[in-house]
Scaffold this active site. Structure first.
Site, short mmCIF file in Angstrom:
data_model
loop_
_atom_site.label_atom_id
_atom_site.label_comp_id
_atom_site.label_asym_id
_atom_site.label_seq_id
_atom_site.Cartn_x
_atom_site.Cartn_y
_atom_site.Cartn_z
N CYS A 108 0.86 -1.19 0.00
CA CYS A 108 0.00 0.00 0.00
C CYS A 108 0.89 1.24 0.00
CB CYS A 108 -0.89 -0.02 1.24
SG CYS A 108 -1.99 1.38 1.39
N HIS A 148 -8.84 -3.74 -2.64
CA HIS A 148 -7.93 -2.95 -1.82
C HIS A 148 -8.38 -1.49 -1.78
CE1 HIS A 148 -3.69 -1.93 -0.43
NE2 HIS A 148 -4.11 -0.76 -0.88
N GLU A 149 -8.67 -0.90 -2.96
CA GLU A 149 -9.05 0.51 -3.01
C GLU A 149 -10.43 0.74 -2.39
OE1 GLU A 149 -6.70 2.45 -3.53
OE2 GLU A 149 -5.36 1.00 -4.47
N HIS A 153 -10.15 1.04 1.29
CA HIS A 153 -9.73 2.37 1.74
C HIS A 153 -10.92 3.28 1.98
CE1 HIS A 153 -5.40 2.44 1.89
NE2 HIS A 153 -5.27 1.96 0.66
#
Length: 199
Positions: free
Chosen positions: A122, A164-165, A168
């Site tokens: 990351c 993953h995004e 966030h």
């Protein structure tokens, strides 16, 4: 998400050729400082975008510029301190097909297939990575910065990037998926990292 070592020179040549045929995302953007692990904004769910105007377009440009400067394959708005539901990506899948774009107010509507533990890093934890479990297929629905509906289908590494995004924007980082010795090892590495903020 950090840039993977996939494809080598052939992929780079194809990427450059594709960029010559169209405007380069981020070419008019500003590179912004990255938000690093320890900042509360990374653990706070992001707000829905309600204004699809020029400020959103500038944010998308800045996200691309910052992602490329950091050699990443994806970047969420809260990683540059903007707690809004936006992320950008320029990421290959496992067949080395390039996926380039952005999504506003995304919803992760489907994850399925095989769960694979693979190396994940990351840009908010620079230089570190850990084996993280993700589904190898993901579908995200959302909008472009002009308000047009968009659906993203990801497999392999691109599916990992989408998950993953999206995490966030929900206030999670990949470390939150780790447990046991993997989590302890990563947190020791974070504590020793030169960029780590004193808590």
């Amino acid at each position: 998400m950090w840039r993977t070592r996939v494809g080598g020179a052939d992929r780079q040549d194809l990427t450059l050729a594709a960029m010559r045929q169209s405007p380069i995302p981020g070419a008019h953007g500003n590179v912004r400082p990255l938000t690093l692990h320890g900042d509360p904004v990374l653990h706070t769910p992001c707000a829905e975008v309600t204004d699809f105007g020029p400020e959103l377009a500038r944010l998308v440009e800045d996200l691309f510029a910052t992602m490329y400067a950091a050699q990443g394959v994806g970047l969420a708005a809260n990683q540059i301190g903007e707690p809004l539901r936006v992320f950008v990506f320029d990421c290959p899948d496992d067949e080395d097909v390039r996926h380039l774009g952005h999504v506003v107010n995304p919803r992760l509507v489907e994850t399925d297939g095989v769960v694979i533990r693979g190396p994940e890093g990351c840009l908010s934890l620079p230089g570190l990575e850990a084996g993280t479990e993700r589904y190898d297929h993901a579908v995200v629905e959302g909008f472009t910065m002009t308000g047009e509906p968009v659906t993203l289908h990801g497999t392999g590494f691109f599916a990992r990037c989408l998950q993953h995004e999206y995490d966030h924007l929900e206030g999670r980082i990949y470390a939150d998926h780790l447990s046991g010795w993997r989590h302890r090892k990563l947190m020791r590495q974070v504590a020793r990292a030169s960029w780590c903020r004193a808590e």
